[in-house]
Write a protein that holds these residues in place. Structure first.
Motif, PDB file in Angstrom:
ATOM      1  N   ALA A 191      73.284  -4.917 -14.415  1.00 20.63           N
ATOM      2  CA  ALA A 191      74.621  -5.394 -14.042  1.00 20.63           C
ATOM      3  C   ALA A 191      75.446  -5.700 -15.280  1.00 20.63           C
ATOM      4  N   LEU A 192      74.839  -6.281 -16.285  1.00 26.44           N
ATOM      5  CA  LEU A 192      75.547  -6.585 -17.526  1.00 26.44           C
ATOM      6  C   LEU A 192      76.016  -5.305 -18.206  1.00 26.44           C
ATOM      7  N   ILE A 193      75.146  -4.339 -18.293  1.00 29.93           N
ATOM      8  CA  ILE A 193      75.499  -3.067 -18.944  1.00 29.93           C
ATOM      9  C   ILE A 193      76.656  -2.393 -18.187  1.00 29.93           C
ATOM     10  N   ARG A 194      76.600  -2.398 -16.854  1.00 31.75           N
ATOM     11  CA  ARG A 194      77.708  -1.831 -16.062  1.00 31.75           C
ATOM     12  C   ARG A 194      79.008  -2.585 -16.325  1.00 31.75           C
ATOM     13  N   ALA A 195      78.935  -3.905 -16.421  1.00 37.42           N
ATOM     14  CA  ALA A 195      80.134  -4.715 -16.645  1.00 37.42           C
ATOM     15  C   ALA A 195      80.741  -4.491 -18.032  1.00 37.42           C
ATOM     16  N   CYS A 196      79.948  -4.020 -18.969  1.00 36.77           N
ATOM     17  CA  CYS A 196      80.423  -3.797 -20.340  1.00 36.77           C
ATOM     18  C   CYS A 196      80.975  -2.402 -20.555  1.00 36.77           C
ATOM     19  N   ARG A 197      80.827  -1.532 -19.568  1.00 35.83           N
ATOM     20  CA  ARG A 197      81.369  -0.179 -19.696  1.00 35.83           C
ATOM     21  C   ARG A 197      82.886  -0.236 -19.603  1.00 35.83           C
ATOM     22  N   PRO A 198      83.554   0.638 -20.360  1.00 34.73           N
ATOM     23  CA  PRO A 198      85.039   0.651 -20.307  1.00 34.73           C
ATOM     24  C   PRO A 198      85.544   1.095 -18.957  1.00 34.73           C
ATOM     25  N   PRO A 254      69.162 -16.999 -19.192  1.00 34.46           N
ATOM     26  CA  PRO A 254      69.667 -15.919 -18.336  1.00 34.46           C
ATOM     27  C   PRO A 254      71.190 -15.811 -18.329  1.00 34.46           C
ATOM     28  N   ASP A 255      71.910 -16.926 -18.513  1.00 38.28           N
ATOM     29  CA  ASP A 255      73.367 -16.837 -18.440  1.00 38.28           C
ATOM     30  C   ASP A 255      73.981 -16.116 -19.641  1.00 38.28           C
ATOM     31  N   TRP A 256      73.177 -15.756 -20.649  1.00 36.25           N
ATOM     32  CA  TRP A 256      73.667 -14.890 -21.721  1.00 36.25           C
ATOM     33  C   TRP A 256      74.156 -13.572 -21.115  1.00 36.25           C
ATOM     34  N   ALA A 257      73.559 -13.174 -20.000  1.00 35.63           N
ATOM     35  CA  ALA A 257      73.884 -11.905 -19.351  1.00 35.63           C
ATOM     36  C   ALA A 257      74.913 -12.055 -18.236  1.00 35.63           C
ATOM     37  N   ARG A 258      75.594 -13.189 -18.146  1.00 34.02           N
ATOM     38  CA  ARG A 258      76.572 -13.357 -17.056  1.00 34.02           C
ATOM     39  C   ARG A 258      77.676 -12.318 -17.192  1.00 34.02           C
ATOM     40  N   THR A 259      78.221 -11.943 -16.061  1.00 34.73           N
ATOM     41  CA  THR A 259      79.212 -10.864 -16.041  1.00 34.73           C
ATOM     42  C   THR A 259      80.605 -11.310 -15.613  1.00 34.73           C
ATOM     43  N   ASP A 260      80.770 -12.583 -15.286  1.00 31.12           N
ATOM     44  CA  ASP A 260      82.071 -13.034 -14.785  1.00 31.12           C
ATOM     45  C   ASP A 260      82.496 -14.314 -15.484  1.00 31.12           C
ATOM     46  N   PRO A 261      83.040 -14.222 -16.666  1.00 32.20           N
ATOM     47  CA  PRO A 261      83.285 -13.025 -17.460  1.00 32.20           C
ATOM     48  C   PRO A 261      82.120 -12.756 -18.418  1.00 32.20           C
ATOM     49  N   VAL A 262      82.103 -11.571 -19.019  1.00 32.01           N
ATOM     50  CA  VAL A 262      81.122 -11.263 -20.058  1.00 32.01           C
ATOM     51  C   VAL A 262      81.590 -11.925 -21.340  1.00 32.01           C
ATOM     52  N   PRO A 291      82.333 -12.408 -25.151  1.00 32.57           N
ATOM     53  CA  PRO A 291      82.686 -11.382 -26.144  1.00 32.57           C
ATOM     54  C   PRO A 291      81.528 -11.015 -27.086  1.00 32.57           C
ATOM     55  N   GLY A 292      80.728 -11.981 -27.490  1.00 31.80           N
ATOM     56  CA  GLY A 292      79.582 -11.692 -28.351  1.00 31.80           C
ATOM     57  C   GLY A 292      78.533 -10.869 -27.634  1.00 31.80           C
ATOM     58  N   THR A 293      78.285 -11.200 -26.383  1.00 31.61           N
ATOM     59  CA  THR A 293      77.345 -10.427 -25.569  1.00 31.61           C
ATOM     60  C   THR A 293      77.862  -9.007 -25.402  1.00 31.61           C
ATOM     61  N   ARG A 294      79.147  -8.868 -25.142  1.00 28.80           N
ATOM     62  CA  ARG A 294      79.743  -7.538 -24.974  1.00 28.80           C
ATOM     63  C   ARG A 294      79.554  -6.701 -26.239  1.00 28.80           C
ATOM     64  N   ARG A 295      79.746  -7.299 -27.422  1.00 34.90           N
ATOM     65  CA  ARG A 295      79.559  -6.558 -28.679  1.00 34.90           C
ATOM     66  C   ARG A 295      78.127  -6.053 -28.808  1.00 34.90           C
ATOM     67  N   VAL A 296      77.166  -6.926 -28.489  1.00 33.53           N
ATOM     68  CA  VAL A 296      75.755  -6.536 -28.577  1.00 33.53           C
ATOM     69  C   VAL A 296      75.465  -5.386 -27.619  1.00 33.53           C
ATOM     70  N   VAL A 297      75.899  -5.506 -26.387  1.00 32.50           N
ATOM     71  CA  VAL A 297      75.593  -4.509 -25.356  1.00 32.50           C
ATOM     72  C   VAL A 297      76.285  -3.184 -25.637  1.00 32.50           C
ATOM     73  N   THR A 298      77.542  -3.215 -26.030  1.00 35.57           N
ATOM     74  CA  THR A 298      78.258  -1.957 -26.272  1.00 35.57           C
ATOM     75  C   THR A 298      77.781  -1.258 -27.538  1.00 35.57           C
TER      76      THR A 298
END
Length: 154
Positions: free
Chosen positions: A147-154, A115-123, A125-132
């Motif tokens: 929550a992860l998707i919202r945290a990855c939005r610009p 589950p911590d793959w989806a942590r948002t504080d901080p996201v 960088p690899g997770t951010r690339r996948v999500v974006t």
């Protein structure tokens, strides 16, 4: 095996209606399966199918987040899902890839992680690339993926 970049242009068109239906059926089947398993806290469709940009040669990419990763260490955990033959396993940081190939030629990549793959504080960088690059929650009972998707939005 031909690499995707080497495939003819004809293979880069949109998936056929039959392929699109096959992908929807797989996503529905895996989603219903995940919803019945209390250890699965998130199921995320990522990549080209998530961003509605799939091509004929696109695979299906899924991230499965679980509180019991040991359950998925054996190659037989997906037998009831009819994902096809297991053709590759590989580690991608905290995720363990299980790539399956169906008789139709469609490949389904399931990446299993904590589950911590989806942590948002901080996201991460690899997770951010996948999500974006495209992400759509399939099973998100606690809102972890939203929550992860919202945290990855610009």
């Amino acid at each position: 095996m031909t690499h995707r970049a080497e495939r003819p242009e004809a293979d880069r068109s949109a998936p056929s209606p039959q392929r699109a239906a096959e992908v929807r059926e797989i996503a529905d089947r895996v989603t219903h399966w995940a919803a019945a398993r209390p250890d699965i806290v998130g199921l995320l469709l990522v990549g080209s199918y998530a961003r509605n940009a799939a091509r004929t040669d696109s695979d299906v990419d899924i991230v499965l987040l679980t509180t019991d990763r040991s359950r998925y260490a054996e190659d037989t955990w997906a037998d009831g899902l009819a994902l096809g033959e297991l053709v590759r396993t590989r580690a991608w940081g905290p995720l363990n890839e299980r790539r399956h190939a169906l008789a139709s030629g469609l490949e389904v990549e399931v990446n299993i992680g904590p589950p911590d793959w989806a942590r948002t504080d901080p996201v991460d960088p690899g997770t951010r690339r996948v999500v974006t690059a495209g992400a759509r929650p399939l099973h998100d009972p606690a809102g972890l993926l939203d929550a992860l998707i919202r945290a990855c939005r610009p």
